[in-house]
Every structure is written in C-alpha cells, then in structure tokens.
Design an enzyme around this catalytic site. Structure first.
Site, short mmCIF file in Angstrom:
data_model
loop_
_atom_site.label_atom_id
_atom_site.label_comp_id
_atom_site.label_asym_id
_atom_site.label_seq_id
_atom_site.Cartn_x
_atom_site.Cartn_y
_atom_site.Cartn_z
N MET A 30 8.73 3.95 1.54
CA MET A 30 8.56 2.57 1.07
C MET A 30 8.00 2.57 -0.36
O MET A 30 7.46 1.56 -0.83
CB MET A 30 7.62 1.80 2.02
N ALA A 32 5.76 3.62 -3.87
CA ALA A 32 4.36 3.91 -4.27
C ALA A 32 4.09 5.37 -3.91
O ALA A 32 3.16 5.70 -3.17
CB ALA A 32 3.36 2.95 -3.63
N HIS A 34 3.40 9.36 -3.58
CA HIS A 34 2.28 10.26 -3.86
C HIS A 34 2.73 11.67 -3.43
O HIS A 34 3.87 11.86 -2.96
CB HIS A 34 1.02 9.82 -3.10
N HIS A 37 4.64 12.17 -0.08
CA HIS A 37 6.08 11.89 -0.12
C HIS A 37 6.82 13.04 -0.81
O HIS A 37 7.89 13.47 -0.38
CB HIS A 37 6.37 10.62 -0.92
N GLN A 61 9.20 -4.34 9.65
CA GLN A 61 8.20 -3.50 10.33
C GLN A 61 6.77 -3.93 10.02
O GLN A 61 5.82 -3.31 10.48
CB GLN A 61 8.40 -2.02 9.99
N GLN A 150 4.14 14.17 9.22
CA GLN A 150 3.27 14.20 10.40
C GLN A 150 2.20 13.11 10.31
O GLN A 150 1.63 12.70 11.31
CB GLN A 150 2.59 15.57 10.49
N GLN A 155 5.22 7.47 14.73
CA GLN A 155 6.51 7.07 14.13
C GLN A 155 7.57 8.16 14.28
O GLN A 155 8.68 7.90 14.74
CB GLN A 155 6.28 6.73 12.66
N MET A 186 -3.30 11.39 2.24
CA MET A 186 -2.67 10.58 1.18
C MET A 186 -1.88 9.45 1.80
O MET A 186 -1.23 9.62 2.84
CB MET A 186 -1.76 11.45 0.34
P1 AMP Z 1 5.90 5.53 3.79
O1 AMP Z 1 6.34 5.35 2.37
O2 AMP Z 1 4.44 5.32 4.00
O3 AMP Z 1 6.77 4.78 4.77
O4 AMP Z 1 6.11 7.07 4.12
C1 AMP Z 1 7.35 7.69 3.97
C2 AMP Z 1 7.31 9.05 4.62
O5 AMP Z 1 6.32 9.84 3.99
C3 AMP Z 1 6.95 8.98 6.11
O6 AMP Z 1 7.75 9.89 6.84
C4 AMP Z 1 5.49 9.38 6.11
O7 AMP Z 1 5.06 9.97 7.32
C5 AMP Z 1 5.46 10.39 4.97
N1 AMP Z 1 4.09 10.51 4.46
C6 AMP Z 1 3.26 9.51 4.07
N2 AMP Z 1 2.05 9.99 3.73
C7 AMP Z 1 2.12 11.34 3.92
C8 AMP Z 1 1.19 12.41 3.74
N3 AMP Z 1 -0.06 12.20 3.33
N4 AMP Z 1 1.60 13.66 4.03
C9 AMP Z 1 2.87 13.90 4.47
N5 AMP Z 1 3.79 12.93 4.65
C10 AMP Z 1 3.42 11.67 4.38
#
Ligand code: AMP
Length: 283
Positions: A30, A32, A34, A37, A61, A150, A155, A186
């Site tokens: 989504m 932003a 770090h 990702h 969601q 993880q 999810q 993160m």
């Molecule tokens: P999001 O942008 O929050 O929907 O996350 C996108 C993907 O990045 C998802 O599969 C998350 O589980 C993964 N993700 C987010 N934060 C972390 C992290 N700190 N370490 C590893 N994977 C992450």
C-alpha cells in the site's frame, strides 16, 4: 523501472514480453515504502526474472475511515526506493482498474475460521477486503511467486488458505520481519509516531520476547498473556490483544506442546496509531 497505472497497459506489456517464460515475482503493497517492503522486493529479485511491485491503498480492507484518510502516501520517494533495489515494474492502479465492476462483491472462499480471531475480531470486514484485493491483483498479474511479510502473520496465513482453497497456481513466499534497531517492527504507520513514541513502541517487541522466554520456561500462557497486557497498559498502550496461537490454525493455546509451533500476535494502539507485531515460538 516501468510504471503502469492501468491494468490493460500492464497486461498488454506482459503479453508482449512473453512473460510466462520468465518467472514473475509479485510484491503487493500500500506504498509509503520502508526497508520491510524493500526486503520483499530484494527477495523477489534474487528468485525471479521479473519483479512487479504494486502500490494501491485498498479502501475495502479499511474498517476505519480515519485510518484510511490518514494512511501515508509518498509515491515519489517510493519510486526512487524501488528503482534503487532494481524493481522491474511498478503497478499503481486506480480503483476502477482493480474493481472495474465496483467493489461490492465478496470472494466465496472457505477461510476455515482463520479470519475470525485477532485482526478479524477487531477489524470486521478487513480480511474480506484483503482477500478481495489480493485475488484481483493475482488475476491481473498472474505471478509465479507472491511475496508477503511475516509482519502480517494472520494476513499471509489467510492468503495461503485462499490460494490452496481456490487452487491458484502461485507460490507464496513469506519474508521475515524487518525491525528498527530498537526492535520496533517497520510499518508505514510508524511515520505517524513522534520520535518519543517510536522509542516507546519498541516495548511491544521486548514484551513479546519476555513472554516468549516465560512460555519457554514453562509459564502458563494465560498468566503470561495477562501480565503482558497489563505491562503494555502501564506503559501507555491500549492493547487490543496479546494472543498466543498455533501457527497453522491460529487458534489460541493454553499450553506449549513440543513439536507445535506457536506465534505471539499483538495489536496495540499508541497515541492513535494502531501497531501490530508477532514473534514465533518454535515447536
Ligand atoms: P503493506 O504496505 O503494509 O500492505 O505491506 C505490504 C507487504 O509488506 C505485506 O506483505 C507486509 O506483510 C509486508 N511488510 C510490511 N512491513 C514489513 C516488515 N517490517 N517486514 C517485512 N515485511 C513487511
């Protein structure tokens, strides 16, 4: 890196390059972005001939309008970061590209109750939206590997169940949690924490490690759970849950048994920001 904003342009491109001959790694996000990702993209780069990352803040969601409104967006920086790690394609579609007939439909899939507890209980409808959007993306991108973190334990467990249940031809690869030096997992939402609260937020991780040691030392799980909830409250958090569950079924357990892998899953609010984290207890 090539950027596509529309499904038809991405699909045309993939057809042109005969992408089925190259293994395709797909990283849905989504934005932003770090280092968490980026570790997904880096793992995909190491395994796949073509890596596609998506950025789409999926409204279906979010069960909380305020959370959606405040979700950070840093597209220019995201593009720079993705280029730096060698991502091949960024797909940042519009709502109409993902939901051409509107989003008012539900994917019929047996989630075996994995969606009912923890995040499912506190964020009603959240996983319906996650399943809906991941299915929509997989149908468009048709990757050989799907990379998820993880960090969002429930999810990826639910998406694995969806893939199995719908017999989709994609392999799910789960990438370990990336943490700040102080242990804070993160997250894009961390951008909304003050520096002081970023330090305080690391207590979630230390509390999980303390709980893990106590469980490994034979302490009763409900006792550990209660004391962790209290400790987080005393530090200024509003914890929603601090659950110890079986990694396969996500059902709570009251005792550790040899050979059964467990995971501590936590959700807690800190100054209006909802944080989640988890820590595996090997079987
Ligand atoms: P999001 O942008 O929050 O929907 O996350 C996108 C993907 O990045 C998802 O599969 C998350 O589980 C993964 N993700 C987010 N934060 C972390 C992290 N700190 N370490 C590893 N994977 C992450």
């Amino acid at each position: 890196m090539i950027i596509f904003k529309h499904t038809k342009d991405l699909v045309n491109y993939l057809q042109q390059i005969n992408y089925s001959k190259r293994s395709v790694g797909f990283v849905p996000t989504m934005g932003a972005l770090h280092q968490g990702h980026l570790s997904l993209v880096e793992t995909a780069k190491a395994n796949n001939g073509l890596v596609i990352c998506s950025i789409f803040v999926n409204p279906t969601q979010f069960n909380n309008q305020d959370d959606l409104d405040k979700y950070p967006s840093t597209l220019d920086k995201d593009i720079e970061l993705l280029e730096r790690v060698g991502c091949d394609i960024l797909f940042s579609p519009t709502f109409d590209d993902i939901y051409p007939d509107g989003a008012d439909y539900k994917i019929e899939v047996d989630l075996k109750g994995l969606d009912l507890l923890m995040e499912g209980a506190f964020r009603p409808g959240h996983f319906e939206g996650v399943v809906q959007v991941v299915k929509a993306f997989l149908d468009i991108v048709r990757p050989s590997q799907l990379y998820m973190g993880q960090k969002d334990f429930q999810q990826f467990t639910i998406i694995r169940q969806m893939i199995d249940s719908l017999k989709m031809e994609v392999e799910l690869v789960v990438v370990p949690i990336k943490r700040e030096a102080n242990g804070l997992a993160m997250s894009s939402r961390n951008a909304r924490l003050s520096e002081a609260n970023k330090s305080l937020a690391a207590a979630i991780y230390s509390q999980m490690l303390e709980a893990k040691s106590a469980i490994l030392a034979g302490e009763t799980i409900t006792v550990v759970q209660e004391s962790a909830m209290k400790a987080l409250e005393a530090k200024g958090f509003e914890p929603e849950y601090f659950d110890v569950v079986n990694t396969s079924t996500l059902l709570p357990v009251d005792k550790r048994k040899k050979g059964i892998e467990l995971v501590i899953c936590v959700a807690a609010w800190l100054q209006g920001v909802r944080l989640i984290d988890n820590e595996i207890i090997e079987g």
